[in-house]
Design an enzyme around this catalytic site. Structure first.
Site, PDB file in Angstrom:
ATOM      1  N   GLU A 135       0.829  -1.205   0.000  1.00 49.00           N
ATOM      2  CA  GLU A 135       0.000   0.000   0.000  1.00 49.00           C
ATOM      3  C   GLU A 135       0.865   1.257   0.000  1.00 49.00           C
ATOM      4  O   GLU A 135       1.575   1.520   0.981  1.00 49.00           O
ATOM      5  CB  GLU A 135      -0.907   0.037   1.234  1.00 49.00           C
ATOM      6  CG  GLU A 135      -1.746   1.301   1.318  1.00 49.00           C
ATOM      7  CD  GLU A 135      -2.487   1.429   2.640  1.00 49.00           C
ATOM      8  OE1 GLU A 135      -3.534   2.091   2.660  1.00 49.00           O
ATOM      9  OE2 GLU A 135      -2.008   0.875   3.654  1.00 49.00           O
ATOM     10  N   GLU A 156     -11.409   2.300   6.554  1.00 52.34           N
ATOM     11  CA  GLU A 156     -10.284   2.755   7.356  1.00 52.34           C
ATOM     12  C   GLU A 156     -10.355   4.265   7.479  1.00 52.34           C
ATOM     13  O   GLU A 156      -9.654   5.006   6.791  1.00 52.34           O
ATOM     14  CB  GLU A 156      -8.954   2.324   6.737  1.00 52.34           C
ATOM     15  CG  GLU A 156      -7.777   2.572   7.685  1.00 52.34           C
ATOM     16  CD  GLU A 156      -6.431   2.201   7.076  1.00 52.34           C
ATOM     17  OE1 GLU A 156      -5.886   1.160   7.460  1.00 52.34           O
ATOM     18  OE2 GLU A 156      -5.946   2.962   6.228  1.00 52.34           O
TER      19      GLU A 156
END
Length: 264
Positions: A145, A243
């Protein structure tokens, strides 16, 4: 697309423990969860997940001493043994809780210590190539990521060009891209075109509004209803991780899920 609650960000009202947050997540309607490196033993987390009837989709890797700024070792030359040890620890944890995806954090940008970005990139590629047969044995997907430099200064993997090169060089379906739309907006913008380009590599999606990182439905830089439509039209059928930091409380922040056509 189905949503999963990131227990490290949501349901703080239930307390600091992931075990307590499992109960709150199920009460709110979630069936799937993800988290940062957990704060409790794997067997205890598994017990809490099973008791709540939740399935873990993803867990972040063991990252070392986060109080000292450590954030994984995958792209840190000289730390190969710590990467391998952390990978083993993470895979054992994932196996116990039943998670099929792990987020492997790249580690720190060491340019200030005289290490070139090219050396770090090659270290990351070598470590991931080492990881592939280990991942195959457990049937686990590792995710990379890119994280923006405003939210996490000093993190090595802070752009999509590097992530593309690394994942392509490794050449395994077990190493995929974790696309956090919040980070993409903060790094480069151009969301829809980037989704189209990166779709073949995407193994997981996460969301938050930019620039404040609250729920996607709040006013901000991103039109998430449009983005979800584009993701669906592009062919993404995987999970969407929540998130974000709720602006008020978690349950009040969840209306967007059904409004934008996603499912629990």
């Amino acid at each position: 697309m189905r949503v999963c609650a990131n227990l490290s960000w949501l349901f703080s009202e239930a307390g600091p423990s992931l075990a307590d947050r499992c109960v709150a997540a199920k009460r709110a309607g979630f069936l799937l969860v993800e988290s940062d490196w957990p704060d409790l033993p794997a067997s205890d987390y598994r017990t809490a997940l099973d008791a709540a009837g939740l399935k873990p989709v993803l867990v972040n890797c063991y990252q070392g001493d986060r109080t000292a700024g450590e954030c994984g070792f995958a792209a840190e030359p000289g730390e190969e043994q710590r990467f391998k040890s952390g990978l083993d620890t993470t895979l054992q944890y994932a196996a116990t809780i039943g998670a099929a995806k792990i987020h492997l954090l790249s580690g720190r940008d060491l340019s200030g210590q005289g290490v070139s970005p090219a050396d770090q990139e090659q270290t990351l590629i070598r470590n991931l190539r080492f990881a592939v047969p280990v991942l195959e044995k457990q049937n686990v997907v590792a995710l990379l990521e890119p994280i923006n430099s405003i939210s996490k200064p000093g993190y090595f993997l802070n752009n999509y060009e590097t992530a593309w090169r690394v994942i392509t060089a490794v050449g395994s379906p077990l190493v995929r891209l974790q696309l956090d739309v919040f980070h993409m907006q903060m790094i480069s913008g151009n969301i829809v075109n980037n989704i189209s380009k990166l779709l073949p590599l995407i193994g997981h999606v996460q969301v938050a509004q930019a620039p404040h990182r609250h729920e996607p439905s709040l006013a901000g830089e991103l039109n998430y209803k449009f983005i979800f439509n584009q993701l669906s039209a592009a062919g993404y059928t995987g999970y969407v991780g929540c998130e974000y930091k709720p602006a008020s409380n978690t349950e009040a922040s969840l209306d967007w899920i059904q409004e934008y056509g996603l499912q629990y």
